[in-house]
Write an enzyme that holds these catalytic residues in place. Structure first.
Site, PDB file in Angstrom:
ATOM      1  N   VAL A  22       0.829  -1.203   0.000  1.00  0.00           N
ATOM      2  CA  VAL A  22       0.000   0.000   0.000  1.00  0.00           C
ATOM      3  C   VAL A  22       0.868   1.260   0.000  1.00  0.00           C
ATOM      4  O   VAL A  22       0.651   2.189  -0.787  1.00  0.00           O
ATOM      5  CB  VAL A  22      -0.990  -0.007   1.189  1.00  0.00           C
ATOM      6  CG1 VAL A  22      -1.750   1.313   1.263  1.00  0.00           C
ATOM      7  CG2 VAL A  22      -1.960  -1.175   1.050  1.00  0.00           C
ATOM      8  N   LEU A  59      -2.991 -13.976  -4.279  1.00  0.00           N
ATOM      9  CA  LEU A  59      -4.144 -14.329  -5.114  1.00  0.00           C
ATOM     10  C   LEU A  59      -5.033 -13.097  -5.305  1.00  0.00           C
ATOM     11  O   LEU A  59      -5.332 -12.397  -4.339  1.00  0.00           O
ATOM     12  CB  LEU A  59      -4.967 -15.453  -4.458  1.00  0.00           C
ATOM     13  CG  LEU A  59      -4.310 -16.840  -4.458  1.00  0.00           C
ATOM     14  CD1 LEU A  59      -3.324 -16.977  -3.322  1.00  0.00           C
ATOM     15  CD2 LEU A  59      -5.375 -17.921  -4.375  1.00  0.00           C
ATOM     16  N   VAL A 181       8.736   4.478  13.320  1.00  0.00           N
ATOM     17  CA  VAL A 181       7.946   5.638  13.738  1.00  0.00           C
ATOM     18  C   VAL A 181       7.553   5.455  15.199  1.00  0.00           C
ATOM     19  O   VAL A 181       7.040   4.394  15.593  1.00  0.00           O
ATOM     20  CB  VAL A 181       6.700   5.794  12.851  1.00  0.00           C
ATOM     21  CG1 VAL A 181       5.769   6.869  13.395  1.00  0.00           C
ATOM     22  CG2 VAL A 181       7.124   6.111  11.418  1.00  0.00           C
ATOM     23  N   HIS A 232      -3.621 -16.205   9.888  1.00  0.00           N
ATOM     24  CA  HIS A 232      -4.287 -17.047   8.909  1.00  0.00           C
ATOM     25  C   HIS A 232      -3.238 -18.017   8.379  1.00  0.00           C
ATOM     26  O   HIS A 232      -2.107 -17.627   8.127  1.00  0.00           O
ATOM     27  CB  HIS A 232      -4.869 -16.104   7.845  1.00  0.00           C
ATOM     28  CG  HIS A 232      -4.900 -16.605   6.453  1.00  0.00           C
ATOM     29  ND1 HIS A 232      -5.731 -17.607   6.061  1.00  0.00           N
ATOM     30  CD2 HIS A 232      -4.223 -16.222   5.350  1.00  0.00           C
ATOM     31  CE1 HIS A 232      -5.553 -17.817   4.764  1.00  0.00           C
ATOM     32  NE2 HIS A 232      -4.643 -16.999   4.316  1.00  0.00           N
ATOM     33  N   TYR A 263      -8.047 -22.025  -0.069  1.00  0.00           N
ATOM     34  CA  TYR A 263      -7.675 -21.603  -1.415  1.00  0.00           C
ATOM     35  C   TYR A 263      -6.328 -22.217  -1.800  1.00  0.00           C
ATOM     36  O   TYR A 263      -5.545 -22.609  -0.926  1.00  0.00           O
ATOM     37  CB  TYR A 263      -7.657 -20.080  -1.553  1.00  0.00           C
ATOM     38  CG  TYR A 263      -6.640 -19.366  -0.697  1.00  0.00           C
ATOM     39  CD1 TYR A 263      -5.318 -19.254  -1.101  1.00  0.00           C
ATOM     40  CD2 TYR A 263      -7.004 -18.774   0.512  1.00  0.00           C
ATOM     41  CE1 TYR A 263      -4.384 -18.590  -0.317  1.00  0.00           C
ATOM     42  CE2 TYR A 263      -6.073 -18.123   1.306  1.00  0.00           C
ATOM     43  CZ  TYR A 263      -4.772 -18.031   0.889  1.00  0.00           C
ATOM     44  OH  TYR A 263      -3.837 -17.396   1.666  1.00  0.00           O
ATOM     45  N   TYR A 539     -36.215  19.775   1.179  1.00  0.00           N
ATOM     46  CA  TYR A 539     -35.404  18.649   0.703  1.00  0.00           C
ATOM     47  C   TYR A 539     -34.261  19.243  -0.111  1.00  0.00           C
ATOM     48  O   TYR A 539     -34.489  20.015  -1.039  1.00  0.00           O
ATOM     49  CB  TYR A 539     -36.258  17.721  -0.149  1.00  0.00           C
ATOM     50  CG  TYR A 539     -35.494  16.555  -0.747  1.00  0.00           C
ATOM     51  CD1 TYR A 539     -35.058  15.500   0.047  1.00  0.00           C
ATOM     52  CD2 TYR A 539     -35.230  16.491  -2.115  1.00  0.00           C
ATOM     53  CE1 TYR A 539     -34.363  14.426  -0.494  1.00  0.00           C
ATOM     54  CE2 TYR A 539     -34.536  15.414  -2.664  1.00  0.00           C
ATOM     55  CZ  TYR A 539     -34.109  14.384  -1.848  1.00  0.00           C
ATOM     56  OH  TYR A 539     -33.417  13.328  -2.387  1.00  0.00           O
ATOM     57  N   ASP A 552     -28.442  13.369   0.537  1.00  0.00           N
ATOM     58  CA  ASP A 552     -29.667  14.164   0.436  1.00  0.00           C
ATOM     59  C   ASP A 552     -30.221  14.375   1.833  1.00  0.00           C
ATOM     60  O   ASP A 552     -30.168  13.491   2.681  1.00  0.00           O
ATOM     61  CB  ASP A 552     -30.689  13.541  -0.522  1.00  0.00           C
ATOM     62  CG  ASP A 552     -31.193  12.179  -0.082  1.00  0.00           C
ATOM     63  OD1 ASP A 552     -30.505  11.504   0.727  1.00  0.00           O
ATOM     64  OD2 ASP A 552     -32.267  11.789  -0.555  1.00  0.00           O
ATOM     65  N   THR A 554     -33.046  16.517   4.639  1.00  0.00           N
ATOM     66  CA  THR A 554     -34.196  17.381   4.884  1.00  0.00           C
ATOM     67  C   THR A 554     -33.720  18.438   5.880  1.00  0.00           C
ATOM     68  O   THR A 554     -33.103  18.101   6.895  1.00  0.00           O
ATOM     69  CB  THR A 554     -35.370  16.605   5.488  1.00  0.00           C
ATOM     70  OG1 THR A 554     -34.938  15.961   6.670  1.00  0.00           O
ATOM     71  CG2 THR A 554     -35.912  15.572   4.500  1.00  0.00           C
ATOM     72  N   TYR A 651     -40.436  13.801  16.654  1.00  0.00           N
ATOM     73  CA  TYR A 651     -39.157  13.668  17.370  1.00  0.00           C
ATOM     74  C   TYR A 651     -39.323  14.090  18.814  1.00  0.00           C
ATOM     75  O   TYR A 651     -40.011  15.076  19.095  1.00  0.00           O
ATOM     76  CB  TYR A 651     -38.096  14.586  16.737  1.00  0.00           C
ATOM     77  CG  TYR A 651     -37.770  14.237  15.314  1.00  0.00           C
ATOM     78  CD1 TYR A 651     -36.720  13.372  15.019  1.00  0.00           C
ATOM     79  CD2 TYR A 651     -38.495  14.782  14.260  1.00  0.00           C
ATOM     80  CE1 TYR A 651     -36.408  13.061  13.705  1.00  0.00           C
ATOM     81  CE2 TYR A 651     -38.196  14.470  12.947  1.00  0.00           C
ATOM     82  CZ  TYR A 651     -37.151  13.611  12.680  1.00  0.00           C
ATOM     83  OH  TYR A 651     -36.849  13.292  11.375  1.00  0.00           O
TER      84      TYR A 651
END
Ligand code: FAD
Ligand code: THG
Length: 816
Positions: A22, A59, A181, A232, A263, A539, A552, A554, A651
């Protein structure tokens, strides 16, 4: 005159922690985008520093129910296919083969073939004979069939790391190994430097790509990193005579035997086998021994724990049954290798909301590594990734989902479930219940069937309503779509359309936005006109700078300087908080409050007698808000309905929730009020055409494509406005009705037009009022009436593009 120095925008100073796949990939992607001041700090020795990458068998199976993960994996294969070191390619495209030895698995492979088709991955279901042809060592009598993906294969993870490291170095990045680190420095909520045992490195941005050490680095920065390392098992057999003379490292497809959690891959004349069949073996990341280079020759890397033979023994029998040639062989070497599991199995990516400039790129498989690195680099350089990554966003975890005990329990569960056949609605089993609404006791009394979402217990239907379902005629369901479903949902939907029902809306995220700058702020952040008097509800959409739909909302204006915002994911809070000026306060009030939706034609008859306020249509119009009392309970009432019926969201604070429920229940007794669950809710909202953010639309889509362009006011300024296009959309979120009233689909199925793969289903539900299954799908713009085909469990299901909204287009049921 002195010479003028060349003026260039300074490239920000980036420090990446970790030089696994990574970190290396990220350095490559950042430098490719012109961010060349990149320092990668690595505690171990390069080129094999000792993390998970150092012995990953590599894999790469790309198929996933998650479109995001599939896209990450597709890019990884594309990229690694084009990389080599000294003539050795970084990817071996031997293909992938997933085997079924049970009918349930074969059905699941058909579903996986559906995901593959939906996300553009080549693959086909093959019979046992073809499996044998692809993998001659198999005993085909064990096998019912397989799913073959010819473009999958093996990544040479260390080589790909090196290739990317070298490319990044050529562009100016530096990799410093044997630098551990030990601290992260910060000032006023921003990261400033990374401290190591060999000096301090100033930084504008820090990315933790420390793999399963993520929580350790996180603690230095003061943030929780919700991942659990687990070991694993991976073994290599002795050379097999059957493979003698093989020159290539691998030529047969990588193999998955999910029914036994195993696997397989070739290592020239040996077989490598990985197992998820054993008990979870959690590892404390704070107790991982430092790299001991003197012992490295024996594979004693920090990520490699001693092999536990007893965990392997039962699997060896399974291996021999599938591959009889192994009967004469034995395991030559094995180890327990450590990597990361998260509570939901997805990576943890993005910038911390507590510490600006501190990023995470963790819990990432080799399979997804290049895709993740590209997304994170885009995020850092451009402000957002090109792909929707909300499922991986570190902000997705609720507070209650970050405790070490939760992360450990969930991580172990994810390990155990890696290869399980999982239904899309299947809830996690533990830890439950975690979050419950104040109505929980009543819901239990009514026989609620709960599923879990965001940690919340959410009723999907109530057994108490079973009598209402008697005599309803509903099409038979196949076993898969009948799971987590009940005909009671149909009865609850009908009761909502005909009478009145109570819906627990407590998990709906609520933000309180206050302060003198609140109106200007929300108006600038969202697309609709919010400059309305208190009492108005609007909205409105949150867009990002590129015009993609982030959410989205309200927006209820309860007072001149006080708004209640109905939102979606925790990322909404993060986004708004990031942009808020000093005179605006934002608080997530979800947990301290609760909500009941009272919906149906009799909703007014139920609520009106409880209050002195006038709840008539004239006095309390659609999309209006009122603060009032219902009996003893102070409530904020919003007149709107995600199910498309007359009624209110009510509410109150959590302490009064039970009282509110009982008050409404009592008041509705003579009207035949019922409690209704999310299964009915989802059906009703799809009949009404209301989009669910995160499923139907994401930041990959603009509002016009997504069918929410009506909420965009072009006559005002807002974030994302300038990016919106004027030309009509070429793709759309399209409403489909299945032709056969007995047919159903569930979501994420591929859709073809004239036999050509053209898109995928987002949400689907049976529409009980319409008597057909509804499916929303992303498709090229198609005229109403176009015939399409949806693949469901290997069958083609006929559907037709329908005119929206499918139900009550004149809004006569809501506006009265
Ligand atoms: P790592 O490779 O662990 O890199 C993190 C680096 O950070 C390490 O090198 C570490 O030394 C460094 N670091 C940590 N702390 C510090 C510090 N304080 N200072 C400086 N440096 C630090 N994935 C697949 O896609 N396919 C597979 O088939 C597959 N099989 C696997 C089999 C096994 C046995 C194992 C163990 C893993 C497997 N994986 C597989 C998972 C995959 O290996 C990992 O998910 C992946 O390699 C993680 O890469 P990374 O760069 O995030 O982490
Ligand atoms: N209730 C509240 N807030 C919410 C939701 C909710 N926020 C998140 C999510 N759900 C938002 N989604 C919608 C979708 C549609 C509607 C409301 C919230 C809706 N739309 C009407 C329509 O499209 O006809 C009205 C639109 C308009 O008049 O502008 O009702 O469930 N509180």
């Amino acid at each position: 005159m002195s010479s003028t120095p060349e003026i260039r925008p300074r490239s920000p100073k980036v420090v990446v922690i970790g030089a696994g796949i990574v970190g290396c990939s990220l350095a490559d992607e950042l430098t490719a985008r012109g961010w060349t001041d990149v320092t990668v700090l690595e505690q171990g020795p390069l080129p094999a520093p000792g993390g998970s990458t150092s012995h990953a068998p590599g894999l790469v199976f790309r198929t996933s129910p998650s479109k995001t993960l599939a896209e990450f994996a597709k890019y990884t294969v594309e990229k690694f296919n084009a990389l080599e070191v000294d003539g050795v390619p970084c990817f071996q495209q031997v293909g992938g083969l997933e085997l079924a030895t049970t009918p349930e698995r074969l059905a699941d492979l058909h579903r996986r073939a559906g995901y593959a088709a939906a996300w553009g991955i080549r693959g086909e279901i093959v019979d046992a004979a073809r499996c044998k042809e692809l993998w001659p060592l198999l005993d085909e009598s064990v096998v019912l069939g397989g799913f073959h993906t010819p473009d999958d294969g093996l990544a040479r993870a260390l080589l790909a790391s090196r290739a990317q490291l070298e490319r990044a170095t050529a562009r100016g990045a530096r990799f410093l190994d044997r630098h551990t680190v030990t601290g992260i420095e910060q000032e006023s909520g921003r990261v400033t430097a990374v401290v190591t045992d060999r000096g301090t490195f100033p930084a504008d941005h820090v990315v933790s790509a420390a793999g399963f050490w993520g929580p350790v680095i996180g603690r230095m920065a003061g943030i929780d990193v919700p991942l659990q390392p687990l070991a694993h098992q991976y073994v290599k057999t002795k050379p097999l005579p059957e493979l003698a003379g093989h020159a290539a490292e691998a030529s047969r497809p990588i193999l998955r035997y999910q029914d036994r959690d195993l696997y397989f891959r070739e290592h020239t004349d040996r077989i490598g086998i990985g197992s998820y069949a054993h008990r979870p073996l959690p590892v404390d990341p704070f107790a991982v021994p430092a790299y001991d280079e003197a012992r490295a020759r024996d594979m004693e890397m920090p990520s490699s724990y001693p092999f536990t033979t007893e965990d392997w023994t039962p699997s060896w029998e399974d291996c021999r049954r599938l591959v009889p040639a192994l009967g004469a062989s034995e395991v030559e070497e094995g180890f327990n290798g450590v990597f990361s599991f998260t509570p939901d199995g997805m990576p943890v990516l993005g910038e911390s909301r507590r510490l600006r400039g501190f990023w995470l790129a963790e819990a990432v498989w080799v399979t997804h590594s290049a895709g993740v690195a590209r997304a994170v680099a885009e995020w850092m350089v451009d402000g957002r990734p090109a792909l929707d990554v909300h499922e991986c966003d570190l902000t997705r975890f609720e507070d209650a989902q970050r405790s070490p005990s939760y992360v450990r329990e969930r991580g172990c569960q994810q390990f155990a479930e890696v290869y399980d056949v999982l239904h899309p609605l299947q809830p996690m089993e533990q830890p439950r219940p975690l979050r419950v609404s104040p109505f929980y006791a009543r819901q239990q009394e009514l026989g609620a069937f709960f599923l879990e979402g965001g940690g919340w217990e959410r009723p999907h239907w109530y057994e108490a309503n079973a009598p209402l379902a008697e005599g309803m005629s509903l099409p038979e369901r196949d076993a898969w779509s009948a799971r987590y479903w009940s005909p009671i949902a149909a009865a609850e939907a009908r009761a909502t359309r005909e009478k009145v029902a109570l819906y627990d809306m407590t998990p709906l995220r609520r933000l309180e936005v206050t302060g003198p700058g609140a109106l200007d702020f929300l108006d600038r952040m969202t697309t609709n006109n919010l400059r309305k008097k208190p009492g108005a509800v609007t909205y409105s959409l949150l867009l990002d700078e590129r015009g993609g739909v982030r959410s989205d909302l309200t927006v209820a204006r309860l007072a001149p300087d006080r708004f209640q915002v109905g939102a979606n994911s925790p990322a909404d809070l993060d986004w708004l908080t990031r942009h808020a000026p000093a005179d605006v306060q934002i608080r997530d009030i979800t947990s301290g409050t609760c909500c009941i939706g009272v919906w149906g034609p009799l909703a007014r008859d139920l609520v009106q007698p409880l209050t002195r306020d006038d709840f008539s249509h004239e006095a309390f119009g659609y999309f209006r808000a009122k603060e009032t009392y219902l009996g003893h309970v102070p409530v904020t009432a919003l007149r709107l309905s995600y199910v498309g019926e007359l009624g209110w969201e009510l509410y109150t604070t959590a302490d009064l929730g039970l009282r509110l429920w009982d008050t409404l229940w009592e008041a509705g007794r003579d009207l035949g009020v019922i409690a209704a669950g999310r299964s009915a809710f989802n059906s009703l909202r799809l009949e009404k055409g209301y989009r669910a953010w995160g499923t139907d639309m994401t930041d990959e889509h603009d509002p016009f494509e997504a069918g929410v362009g009506f909420a965009v006011r072009r006559d005002k300024e807002f974030v994302g406005r300038s990016a919106l296009s004027d030309s009509p959309p070429t793709r759309r979120l399209t409403a489909l009705l299945l032709d056969d009233p007995a047919a159903v689909v569930l979501g994420k199925e591929p859709v073809s037009v004239d036999g050509v793969p053209s898109g995928y289903v987002t949400s689907a539900s049976y529409g009980y009022t319409l008597g057909r299954c509804i499916a929303y799908a992303w498709l090229p713009t198609l005229p109403t009436g176009t015939a399409v085909q949806i693949a469901y469990l290997g069958e083609k299901v006929a559907a037709t593009v329908a005119e929206e909204p499918l139900f009550d287009p004149k809004m006569t049921r809501i506006r009265r």
